[in-house]
Design an enzyme around this catalytic site. Structure first.
Site, mmCIF file in Angstrom:
data_model
loop_
_atom_site.group_PDB
_atom_site.id
_atom_site.type_symbol
_atom_site.label_atom_id
_atom_site.label_comp_id
_atom_site.label_asym_id
_atom_site.label_seq_id
_atom_site.Cartn_x
_atom_site.Cartn_y
_atom_site.Cartn_z
ATOM 1 N N LYS A 1 0.843 -1.199 0.000
ATOM 2 C CA LYS A 1 0.000 0.000 0.000
ATOM 3 C C LYS A 1 0.878 1.248 0.000
ATOM 4 O O LYS A 1 0.660 2.191 -0.754
ATOM 5 C CB LYS A 1 -0.918 -0.053 1.227
ATOM 6 N N GLU B 1 10.990 -4.534 3.579
ATOM 7 C CA GLU B 1 11.079 -5.933 3.152
ATOM 8 C C GLU B 1 10.636 -6.088 1.697
ATOM 9 O O GLU B 1 11.305 -6.723 0.879
ATOM 10 C CB GLU B 1 10.188 -6.815 4.047
ATOM 11 N N GLY C 1 -4.273 -1.804 5.843
ATOM 12 C CA GLY C 1 -3.498 -2.932 5.308
ATOM 13 C C GLY C 1 -4.088 -4.281 5.686
ATOM 14 O O GLY C 1 -4.227 -5.172 4.853
ATOM 15 N N ARG C 2 -4.452 -4.446 6.962
ATOM 16 C CA ARG C 2 -4.956 -5.758 7.403
ATOM 17 C C ARG C 2 -6.404 -5.990 7.000
ATOM 18 O O ARG C 2 -6.976 -7.026 7.312
ATOM 19 C CB ARG C 2 -4.747 -5.911 8.913
ATOM 20 N N GLU D 1 -2.742 -6.128 15.752
ATOM 21 C CA GLU D 1 -2.369 -4.807 15.247
ATOM 22 C C GLU D 1 -3.524 -3.822 15.473
ATOM 23 O O GLU D 1 -3.319 -2.629 15.650
ATOM 24 C CB GLU D 1 -1.991 -4.877 13.751
ATOM 25 N N HIS E 1 -1.570 -32.371 19.856
ATOM 26 C CA HIS E 1 -0.358 -33.115 20.199
ATOM 27 C C HIS E 1 0.789 -32.180 20.553
ATOM 28 O O HIS E 1 1.952 -32.591 20.554
ATOM 29 C CB HIS E 1 0.013 -34.057 19.054
ATOM 30 N N LYS F 1 10.615 0.489 12.784
ATOM 31 C CA LYS F 1 11.014 0.716 11.387
ATOM 32 C C LYS F 1 12.034 1.854 11.314
ATOM 33 O O LYS F 1 13.044 1.782 10.617
ATOM 34 C CB LYS F 1 9.796 1.117 10.544
HETATM 35 O O1 F6P Z 1 3.429 -3.717 9.935
HETATM 36 C C1 F6P Z 1 2.941 -2.476 9.633
HETATM 37 C C2 F6P Z 1 2.231 -2.441 8.314
HETATM 38 O O2 F6P Z 1 2.005 -1.106 8.012
HETATM 39 C C3 F6P Z 1 0.927 -3.224 8.271
HETATM 40 O O3 F6P Z 1 -0.119 -2.549 8.837
HETATM 41 C C4 F6P Z 1 0.794 -3.467 6.809
HETATM 42 O O4 F6P Z 1 -0.147 -4.455 6.526
HETATM 43 C C5 F6P Z 1 2.208 -3.856 6.457
HETATM 44 O O5 F6P Z 1 3.008 -3.012 7.255
HETATM 45 C C6 F6P Z 1 2.571 -3.727 5.001
HETATM 46 O O6 F6P Z 1 2.414 -2.423 4.546
HETATM 47 P P1 F6P Z 1 2.479 -2.032 3.021
HETATM 48 O O7 F6P Z 1 1.331 -2.705 2.322
HETATM 49 O O8 F6P Z 1 2.394 -0.553 2.976
HETATM 50 O O9 F6P Z 1 3.781 -2.543 2.462
#
Ligand code: F6P
Length: 528
Positions: A203, A209, A264-265, A350, A381, A492
């Site tokens: 987003k 990452e 995002g979630r 979150e 288990h 971050k």
């Molecule tokens: O972990 C923080 C966060 O902002 C989440 O809320 C989100 O889903 C994730 O990082 C990934 O964010 P993006 O879609 O902006 O890469």
């Protein structure tokens, strides 16, 4: 939002619930007795909505307690805030925007961008699935790698896995989230660049990452293709940051939006769901949206007493507030739902891991619980021993499907269901073993059982929306913002400085002793 509500702990209902809860903590209390006391307990404590049945009869409550919980929801303004969400009010106060993921699955959504995007997704998905969209050598795409993390990974990965029986088998979906290079490298090792499509799902388009992995994937492709034009055949992006995606080299025709009013979630229902649509086809993806929309309507229209997400939220509030429940286990008796617990972990933790209310004042009671679990029967288990005889109080959500979609597997399905039902029974009734304390199982452990007719896109959509709304109601009662996540920002930010310190020769870092010590050890061991 807040002006409608009072702090939950200040309500009369809260105080009454506090008192009521004591009765269920007495030495001589027996949860099974509640069933002997009322023949119709199952009927009274179940809710059905379409193909979902919520059995909440194995909880530490009587009708009186449910009445008080409903009163608590009323006192905290739950109905008004539900309306505010559906009406697009700016209920995400700290980011000053609405939370309108429900609009993504509403067939009557007033925003033309939503249906336009679904239409564009359909064209793309069909072209890939029919083999009309080809890679740089003219071969059809057979592997798709989703590069994303958090909400841009967990939802699509979970649903793709869950609905594996609806995939046509011609496309293989891969999900790479970790910045640990092993994740991407081990995925790429078995792929052919000429037949691989990458989806950059971010987003913000600034997530470290995803950005790192996208760069590596681009290099991997260009090393083989030796032609920049290949990017247009092998990369698409889903983002709210068009400029950054274009700068990366994404063809504007390959850009799909996710809007700032979609957290995002909560973004699985947007173009972030592209991997799902590619795997199971657009008709099935639309069925997923329809199932979620059906749950939205139930949530918006049903009375609080009949409202599945509201009841589930109230039960969690009750155990968190009065039984010191730090965690809830989610145990789907379905291997295909193995990724549901980590998905719900982000959704719940979150959203509800907050310590100040919407006005910024410290909350008056404990908020979000730890969510964890794995597919049953595996969990039986490993960690079930702790659920049965440990000292922690851990409510459980069991999730099961009445029938299997796998032909000829009815016997195995019966074993699965037998295990599921017997675990909730064992947790409730326990076992008395006079003279053998190590064998004594105390029982009185509460659980919900969500029984669903079968695992299909529509029912899965309803199930996910059920948990989304459950989390939202919890946030309303605790008076916290379910749609921001400021806590994750600090880590971050700091990681940039730590990264720089790891790279430079200087040993004079502006950190604490522990962080500096760790950095120096890394440098030392790297020189050996
Ligand atoms: O972990 C923080 C966060 O902002 C989440 O809320 C989100 O889903 C994730 O990082 C990934 O964010 P993006 O879609 O902006 O890469």
């Amino acid at each position: 939002m807040s002006s409608l509500m009072s702090s939950p702990t200040q309500t009369t209902a809260w105080k009454q619930l506090q008192k009521l809860s004591e009765e269920f903590k007495r030495e001589d209390f027996c949860l099974s007795d509640l069933f002997h006391a009322a023949d119709d307990r199952f009927e009274l404590f179940t809710l059905a909505h379409e193909n979902l049945l919520l059995d909440y009869s194995k909880n530490l409550l009587t009708e009186k307690g449910i009445g008080k919980l409903i009163k608590l929801a009323e006192d905290c303004g739950v109905p008004a805030v539900i309306e505010a969400m559906f009406n697009g009010e700016r209920i995400n106060h700290s980011e000053d925007r609405p939370a309108l993921h429900v609009g993504l699955r509403d067939p009557e959504c007033q925003n033309p961008a939503v249906s336009d995007t679904l239409g564009r997704m359909e064209t793309f998905v069909d072209a890939i699935r029919r083999g009309e969209w080809t890679g740089y050598t003219g071969k059809r795409i057979v592997d798709v790698v989703n590069l994303g993390i958090g909400g841009s990974d967990l939802g699509p990965a979970m649903v793709t896995e869950a609905l594996g029986d609806f995939a046509n088998g011609e496309l293989e979906l891969h999900f790479v989230s970790n910045v640990d290079p092993v994740h991407l490298e081990s995925t790429l090792a078995v792929l052919d660049p000429a037949t691989t499509l990458f989806i950059i799902a971010s987003k913000s388009f600034t997530t470290l990452e995803t950005y790192q992995n996208a760069n590596t994937a681009r290099e991997w492709l260009l090393q083989r293709a030796q032609n920049n034009a290949a990017i247009g055949r092998h990369f698409i992006a889903i983002t709210d940051n068009r400029a950054a995606a274009e700068e990366f080299g994404i063809d504007p025709a390959n850009l799909y939006p996710v809007w700032d009013w979609v957290g995002g979630r909560y973004s699985l229902w947007s173009a972030i769901g592209m991997p799902v649509a590619l795997a199971i086809g657009m008709a099935n993806f639309r069925a997923l949206l329809s199932g979620a929309h059906a749950m939205d309507r139930h949530f918006r229209e049903a009375d609080l007493q009949q409202n599945m997400p509201v009841i589930m939220a109230l039960l969690s509030i009750y155990y968190r507030g009065f039984f010191d429940a730090h965690s809830t286990a989610i145990v789907p008796y379905s291997q295909r739902l193995n990724l549901l617990p980590p998905y719900l972990q982000q959704l719940s933790m979150e959203s509800l891991g907050k310590r100040v209310d919407v006005m910024g004042k410290p909350v008056a009671t404990h908020t979000g619980e730890v969510i964890w679990g794995t597919a049953g029967t595996n969990g039986q288990h490993s960690y079930f021993q702790l659920l049965h005889q440990g000292t922690n109080f851990i409510p459980v959500d069991f999730i099961a499907f009445a029938r299997t979609t796998a032909v000829g597997k009815e016997l195995a399905q019966r074993h699965l269901l037998a295990n599921c039902f017997s675990q909730s029974l064992a947790l409730m009734q326990g076992r008395d073993e006079p003279g053998a304390p190590h064998k004594h199982v105390p029982g009185n452990k509460p659980s919900n059982t969500l029984l669903i007719s079968e695992l299909n896109p529509y029912n899965l959509g309803s199930l996910i929306a059920l948990y989304e709304h459950k989390v939202f109601v919890q946030s309303v009662i605790w008076d916290i913002n379910a749609f921001d996540q400021w806590g994750v920002e600090l880590g971050k930010l700091l990681s940039r400085d730590v990264f720089a310190s790891l790279a430079n020769d200087n040993s004079d870092h502006a950190f604490d002793d522990s962080t500096c010590g760790l950095i120096e050890f890394v440098k030392q061991w790297n020189q050996q």
